[in-house]
Design a protein around this motif. Structure first.
Motif, PDB file in Angstrom:
ATOM      1  N   LYS A  38       0.843  -1.196   0.000  1.00  0.00           N
ATOM      2  CA  LYS A  38       0.000   0.000   0.000  1.00  0.00           C
ATOM      3  C   LYS A  38       0.879   1.246   0.000  1.00  0.00           C
ATOM      4  O   LYS A  38       1.914   1.281   0.645  1.00  0.00           O
ATOM      5  CB  LYS A  38      -0.890   0.023   1.231  1.00  0.00           C
ATOM      6  CG  LYS A  38      -1.817  -1.163   1.345  1.00  0.00           C
ATOM      7  CD  LYS A  38      -2.575  -1.141   2.655  1.00  0.00           C
ATOM      8  CE  LYS A  38      -3.362  -2.431   2.818  1.00  0.00           C
ATOM      9  NZ  LYS A  38      -3.913  -2.559   4.153  1.00  0.00           N
ATOM     10  N   ALA A  39       0.406   2.276  -0.714  1.00  0.00           N
ATOM     11  CA  ALA A  39       1.104   3.558  -0.680  1.00  0.00           C
ATOM     12  C   ALA A  39       0.892   4.210   0.679  1.00  0.00           C
ATOM     13  O   ALA A  39      -0.147   4.032   1.303  1.00  0.00           O
ATOM     14  CB  ALA A  39       0.572   4.470  -1.783  1.00  0.00           C
ATOM     15  N   ALA A  57       2.872   4.193  -4.693  1.00  0.00           N
ATOM     16  CA  ALA A  57       2.021   3.090  -5.144  1.00  0.00           C
ATOM     17  C   ALA A  57       2.825   1.927  -5.706  1.00  0.00           C
ATOM     18  O   ALA A  57       2.302   0.831  -5.845  1.00  0.00           O
ATOM     19  CB  ALA A  57       1.032   3.594  -6.187  1.00  0.00           C
ATOM     20  N   CYS A  58       4.090   2.156  -6.025  1.00  0.00           N
ATOM     21  CA  CYS A  58       4.960   1.109  -6.569  1.00  0.00           C
ATOM     22  C   CYS A  58       5.845   0.482  -5.496  1.00  0.00           C
ATOM     23  O   CYS A  58       6.615  -0.424  -5.782  1.00  0.00           O
ATOM     24  CB  CYS A  58       5.840   1.693  -7.672  1.00  0.00           C
ATOM     25  SG  CYS A  58       4.901   2.420  -9.021  1.00  0.00           S
ATOM     26  N   PRO A  68      -0.559   2.769  -9.655  1.00  0.00           N
ATOM     27  CA  PRO A  68       0.187   1.509  -9.651  1.00  0.00           C
ATOM     28  C   PRO A  68       0.301   0.865 -11.036  1.00  0.00           C
ATOM     29  O   PRO A  68       1.185   0.057 -11.261  1.00  0.00           O
ATOM     30  CB  PRO A  68      -0.594   0.619  -8.691  1.00  0.00           C
ATOM     31  CG  PRO A  68      -1.913   1.255  -8.511  1.00  0.00           C
ATOM     32  CD  PRO A  68      -1.754   2.706  -8.830  1.00  0.00           C
ATOM     33  N   THR A  69      -0.549   1.240 -11.981  1.00  0.00           N
ATOM     34  CA  THR A  69      -0.452   0.666 -13.329  1.00  0.00           C
ATOM     35  C   THR A  69       0.743   1.225 -14.092  1.00  0.00           C
ATOM     36  O   THR A  69       1.108   0.699 -15.134  1.00  0.00           O
ATOM     37  CB  THR A  69      -1.736   0.904 -14.143  1.00  0.00           C
ATOM     38  OG1 THR A  69      -1.924   2.315 -14.331  1.00  0.00           O
ATOM     39  CG2 THR A  69      -2.944   0.302 -13.437  1.00  0.00           C
ATOM     40  N   CYS A  71       3.804   1.533 -12.744  1.00  0.00           N
ATOM     41  CA  CYS A  71       5.027   1.053 -12.108  1.00  0.00           C
ATOM     42  C   CYS A  71       5.791   0.152 -13.067  1.00  0.00           C
ATOM     43  O   CYS A  71       5.196  -0.527 -13.899  1.00  0.00           O
ATOM     44  CB  CYS A  71       4.698   0.234 -10.857  1.00  0.00           C
ATOM     45  SG  CYS A  71       3.798   1.147  -9.604  1.00  0.00           S
ATOM     46  N   ALA A  74       4.489  -3.698 -13.278  1.00  0.00           N
ATOM     47  CA  ALA A  74       3.242  -3.506 -12.532  1.00  0.00           C
ATOM     48  C   ALA A  74       2.605  -4.834 -12.120  1.00  0.00           C
ATOM     49  O   ALA A  74       2.114  -4.968 -11.008  1.00  0.00           O
ATOM     50  CB  ALA A  74       2.250  -2.672 -13.347  1.00  0.00           C
ATOM     51  N   ASN A  77       4.634  -6.225  -9.177  1.00  0.00           N
ATOM     52  CA  ASN A  77       4.363  -5.476  -7.955  1.00  0.00           C
ATOM     53  C   ASN A  77       3.000  -5.836  -7.388  1.00  0.00           C
ATOM     54  O   ASN A  77       2.825  -5.941  -6.185  1.00  0.00           O
ATOM     55  CB  ASN A  77       4.437  -3.967  -8.208  1.00  0.00           C
ATOM     56  CG  ASN A  77       5.851  -3.468  -8.346  1.00  0.00           C
ATOM     57  OD1 ASN A  77       6.782  -4.132  -7.935  1.00  0.00           O
ATOM     58  ND2 ASN A  77       6.010  -2.303  -8.926  1.00  0.00           N
ATOM     59  N   LYS A  78       2.025  -6.021  -8.258  1.00  0.00           N
ATOM     60  CA  LYS A  78       0.677  -6.382  -7.818  1.00  0.00           C
ATOM     61  C   LYS A  78       0.708  -7.738  -7.119  1.00  0.00           C
ATOM     62  O   LYS A  78       0.113  -7.914  -6.063  1.00  0.00           O
ATOM     63  CB  LYS A  78      -0.263  -6.410  -9.023  1.00  0.00           C
ATOM     64  CG  LYS A  78      -1.705  -6.605  -8.687  1.00  0.00           C
ATOM     65  CD  LYS A  78      -2.542  -6.508  -9.956  1.00  0.00           C
ATOM     66  CE  LYS A  78      -4.010  -6.643  -9.681  1.00  0.00           C
ATOM     67  NZ  LYS A  78      -4.800  -6.569 -10.910  1.00  0.00           N
ATOM     68  N   SER A  81       2.451  -7.378  -3.814  1.00  0.00           N
ATOM     69  CA  SER A  81       1.553  -6.664  -2.917  1.00  0.00           C
ATOM     70  C   SER A  81       0.528  -7.606  -2.311  1.00  0.00           C
ATOM     71  O   SER A  81       0.254  -7.573  -1.113  1.00  0.00           O
ATOM     72  CB  SER A  81       0.868  -5.533  -3.671  1.00  0.00           C
ATOM     73  OG  SER A  81      -0.144  -4.962  -2.902  1.00  0.00           O
TER      74      SER A  81
END
Length: 89
Positions: A38-39, A57-58, A68-69, A71, A74, A77-78, A81
């Motif tokens: 989370k940011a 967000a990244c 985040p899209t 990053c 992405a 990272n998702k 996360s």
């Protein structure tokens, strides 16, 4: 004796600070690896302390990305996360 003290100071990252032996050195990569997905403010237990830092967000330390899209990696990272969020629950 001075020589051994110099090595000890380098090993602990400084020699000043509120802890016995100095302040531990923590790399940016170490913090980002513990990102909670989370940011915003982060509290990461690492090297015997709780480091407080801010992530975008990244998951970048003091980063500025809000979307985040956008990053790098992405999808990766998702996935990271989601794993971190599940582990912290």
């Amino acid at each position: 004796m001075l020589s051994s003290m110099s090595h000890q100071v380098l090993a602990y990252g400084g020699g000043s600070g509120g802890t016995l032996g100095g302040t531990p050195s923590i790399a940016k990569e170490q913090l980002e690896a513990k990102w909670n997905g989370k940011a915003g403010p982060q509290a990461t237990p690492i090297s015997g302390i709780i480091a407080h830092w801010k992530a975008d967000a990244c998951g970048t330390l003091n980063g500025k990305q809000l979307d985040p899209t956008k990053c790098d990696g992405a999808d990766e990272n998702k996935e990271t996360s989601l794993r971190n969020t599940e582990m912290n629950q």
